[in-house]
Scaffold this motif. Structure first.
Motif, PDB file in Angstrom:
ATOM      1  N   PRO A  55      -8.152   9.544  -2.138  1.00  0.00           N
ATOM      2  CA  PRO A  55      -7.291  10.730  -2.066  1.00  0.00           C
ATOM      3  C   PRO A  55      -6.706  10.892  -0.674  1.00  0.00           C
ATOM      4  O   PRO A  55      -7.142  10.247   0.289  1.00  0.00           O
ATOM      5  N   THR A  56      -5.715  11.754  -0.536  1.00  0.00           N
ATOM      6  CA  THR A  56      -5.149  12.086   0.762  1.00  0.00           C
ATOM      7  C   THR A  56      -6.112  12.995   1.507  1.00  0.00           C
ATOM      8  O   THR A  56      -6.619  13.975   0.939  1.00  0.00           O
ATOM      9  N   VAL A  57      -6.385  12.683   2.770  1.00  0.00           N
ATOM     10  CA  VAL A  57      -7.273  13.521   3.581  1.00  0.00           C
ATOM     11  C   VAL A  57      -6.638  13.718   4.957  1.00  0.00           C
ATOM     12  O   VAL A  57      -5.793  12.935   5.400  1.00  0.00           O
ATOM     13  N   ARG A  58      -7.084  14.765   5.639  1.00  0.00           N
ATOM     14  CA  ARG A  58      -6.642  15.033   7.008  1.00  0.00           C
ATOM     15  C   ARG A  58      -7.638  14.397   7.980  1.00  0.00           C
ATOM     16  O   ARG A  58      -8.856  14.582   7.838  1.00  0.00           O
ATOM     17  N   PHE A  59      -7.119  13.664   8.953  1.00  0.00           N
ATOM     18  CA  PHE A  59      -7.966  13.024   9.958  1.00  0.00           C
ATOM     19  C   PHE A  59      -7.900  13.814  11.261  1.00  0.00           C
ATOM     20  O   PHE A  59      -6.888  14.422  11.605  1.00  0.00           O
ATOM     21  N   THR A  61      -2.409  14.963   8.427  1.00  0.00           N
ATOM     22  CA  THR A  61      -2.824  14.731   9.812  1.00  0.00           C
ATOM     23  C   THR A  61      -1.752  15.195  10.780  1.00  0.00           C
ATOM     24  O   THR A  61      -2.043  15.623  11.904  1.00  0.00           O
ATOM     25  N   PHE A  62      -0.480  15.156  10.337  1.00  0.00           N
ATOM     26  CA  PHE A  62       0.633  15.544  11.194  1.00  0.00           C
ATOM     27  C   PHE A  62       1.231  16.897  10.781  1.00  0.00           C
ATOM     28  O   PHE A  62       2.335  17.246  11.212  1.00  0.00           O
ATOM     29  N   ASP A  63       0.494  17.628   9.929  1.00  0.00           N
ATOM     30  CA  ASP A  63       0.905  18.990   9.524  1.00  0.00           C
ATOM     31  C   ASP A  63       2.274  19.032   8.876  1.00  0.00           C
ATOM     32  O   ASP A  63       3.038  20.000   9.032  1.00  0.00           O
ATOM     33  N   GLU A  64       2.624  17.967   8.153  1.00  0.00           N
ATOM     34  CA  GLU A  64       3.898  17.974   7.442  1.00  0.00           C
ATOM     35  C   GLU A  64       3.769  18.752   6.140  1.00  0.00           C
ATOM     36  O   GLU A  64       2.669  18.932   5.602  1.00  0.00           O
ATOM     37  N   VAL A  65       4.905  19.202   5.609  1.00  0.00           N
ATOM     38  CA  VAL A  65       4.889  19.991   4.377  1.00  0.00           C
ATOM     39  C   VAL A  65       5.659  19.315   3.245  1.00  0.00           C
ATOM     40  O   VAL A  65       5.430  19.629   2.069  1.00  0.00           O
ATOM     41  N   ALA A 106       0.872  -1.167   0.000  1.00  0.00           N
ATOM     42  CA  ALA A 106       0.000   0.000   0.000  1.00  0.00           C
ATOM     43  C   ALA A 106       0.910   1.219   0.000  1.00  0.00           C
ATOM     44  O   ALA A 106       1.851   1.297   0.803  1.00  0.00           O
ATOM     45  N   ILE A 107       0.666   2.150  -0.909  1.00  0.00           N
ATOM     46  CA  ILE A 107       1.577   3.271  -1.142  1.00  0.00           C
ATOM     47  C   ILE A 107       0.871   4.577  -0.776  1.00  0.00           C
ATOM     48  O   ILE A 107      -0.250   4.824  -1.230  1.00  0.00           O
ATOM     49  N   SER A 108       1.531   5.389   0.013  1.00  0.00           N
ATOM     50  CA  SER A 108       1.003   6.703   0.375  1.00  0.00           C
ATOM     51  C   SER A 108       1.839   7.783  -0.308  1.00  0.00           C
ATOM     52  O   SER A 108       3.075   7.759  -0.223  1.00  0.00           O
ATOM     53  N   ILE A 109       1.170   8.702  -0.975  1.00  0.00           N
ATOM     54  CA  ILE A 109       1.830   9.837  -1.614  1.00  0.00           C
ATOM     55  C   ILE A 109       1.189  11.105  -1.081  1.00  0.00           C
ATOM     56  O   ILE A 109      -0.034  11.269  -1.145  1.00  0.00           O
ATOM     57  N   GLY A 110       2.001  12.000  -0.545  1.00  0.00           N
ATOM     58  CA  GLY A 110       1.453  13.248  -0.041  1.00  0.00           C
ATOM     59  C   GLY A 110       2.274  13.803   1.102  1.00  0.00           C
ATOM     60  O   GLY A 110       3.409  13.380   1.353  1.00  0.00           O
ATOM     61  N   THR A 111       1.681  14.737   1.827  1.00  0.00           N
ATOM     62  CA  THR A 111       2.393  15.483   2.872  1.00  0.00           C
ATOM     63  C   THR A 111       2.000  15.070   4.281  1.00  0.00           C
ATOM     64  O   THR A 111       2.377  15.753   5.237  1.00  0.00           O
ATOM     65  N   ASN A 112       1.221  13.990   4.439  1.00  0.00           N
ATOM     66  CA  ASN A 112       0.763  13.569   5.763  1.00  0.00           C
ATOM     67  C   ASN A 112       0.084  14.721   6.514  1.00  0.00           C
ATOM     68  O   ASN A 112       0.570  15.194   7.552  1.00  0.00           O
TER      69      ASN A 112
END
Length: 330
Positions: A292-296, A257-261, A249-255
């Motif tokens: 899609p990437t979402v914030r939890f 939920t943890f306020d990463e950039v 399982a592959i995650s692409i994005g800025t995470n």
């Protein structure tokens, strides 16, 4: 497949050849259709099938900073070209000096004297030589002058949209939208991203899903942010060894939920916590976008969703990579 980077490496006894010219970014099904036809023509001629390509991409030399990310890095492009059955690739170092060659100079030096071309295969939109001054009519005239035939390849359209030809531009558009399944229809295989596994912040391990994080030296177009199902291939392992091809399982994005950039590409090998992939070059093959990437709102909500993502990826990948189109065959 022979890989030449200089005409001096071409054997003097190469004999007659069937040659085509192109960038072949992605080596999609349209490219492969042309290349496999070339190989058949070369076999019938008793000669060699040779592709002439360039590195870096000409657009990167003429318009640095304005060109799209390449679909495939050089290593994958050459591997995919080899899979078509070509006898050789001439990889030209594309420089501003090379770009000053007149169309006649390029044809005479590279195609006629260098590769002993008997047939040159091109599309109707072929352009070559200084300021792209050479076109199809130029190539036909030069073929008459130098004794080679010109075979014109018509545009190749896919069944999903008969009004549009298979193209690298179309693949880039689909990847930008996260539609890796649509891109695979044109590529004839899952899209690849290659990179070296580096140390991350170990957050995935703390959450129960240790990930292999790709460094910023990745090659290949990174698709839109989101979570994907796919495969992790380890090209450094000898063929046939276990753990050379793993479901992920592959995650692409800025995470968010943890306020990463920083944008990251990280892969969790399904149901495995025992692998040490640090400093290893791996290839990720993206099969399908799960979401899609979402914030939890909470970490607990994120972990619950990650479990669902892994379950979906496991079900989707259960048939195995060959069923899903990882084979290079059309």
């Amino acid at each position: 497949m022979h890989r030449w980077t200089d005409l001096r490496q071409v054997p003097a006894d190469l004999g007659p050849s069937v040659v085509t010219i192109g960038n072949f970014d992605g080596v999609h099904r349209g490219h492969r259709s042309v290349l496999t036809r070339m190989v058949r023509s070369a076999r019938a001629l008793g000669g060699s099938a040779v592709a002439v390509t360039f590195h870096p991409h000409p657009a990167q030399v003429h318009r640095p900073g304005e060109t799209p990310e390449l679909i495939t890095g050089l290593a994958d492009r050459l591997d995919l070209l080899a899979a078509t059955g070509l006898d050789a690739v001439l990889l030209i170092d594309y420089t501003l000096e090379f770009a000053q060659l007149l169309p006649e100079e390029f044809v005479r030096s590279y195609l006629v004297e260098g590769l002993q071309a008997r047939t040159v295969v091109v599309g109707r939109d072929v352009r070559f030589g200084r300021d792209n001054a050479g076109d199809l009519a130029t190539m036909i005239r030069l073929g008459e002058d130098h004794g080679f035939d010109v075979e014109v390849i018509e545009d190749i359209h896919g069944p999903q949209d008969a009004s549009r030809r298979w193209s690298s531009t179309w693949v880039r558009e689909l990847l930008a939208a996260g539609d890796v399944a649509g891109a695979a229809d044109i590529l004839g295989r899952p899209h690849r991203v290659r990179g070296t596994v580096v140390h991350g912040d170990a957050r995935g391990r703390d959450l129960g899903y240790p990930t292999a994080n790709l460094g910023q030296d990745m090659r290949g177009t990174v698709p839109a942010d989101g979570v994907y199902a796919g495969w992790l291939r380890r090209p450094g392992l000898p063929d046939g060894l276990p753990d050379g091809y793993l479901p992920v399982a592959i995650s692409i994005g800025t995470n968010p939920t943890f306020d990463e950039v920083q944008r990251r590409v990280e892969a969790y090998v399904l149901d495995r916590t025992d692998l040490d992939l640090y400093d290893e070059e791996v290839v990720l093959e993206l099969v399908a976008r799960l979401r899609p990437t979402v914030r939890f709102d909470t970490v607990e909500d994120l972990v619950t969703q990650m479990a669902k993502d892994v379950a979906r990826a496991r079900d989707l990948l259960a048939p195995g990579p060959l069923v899903l189109g990882a084979s290079e065959a059309d």
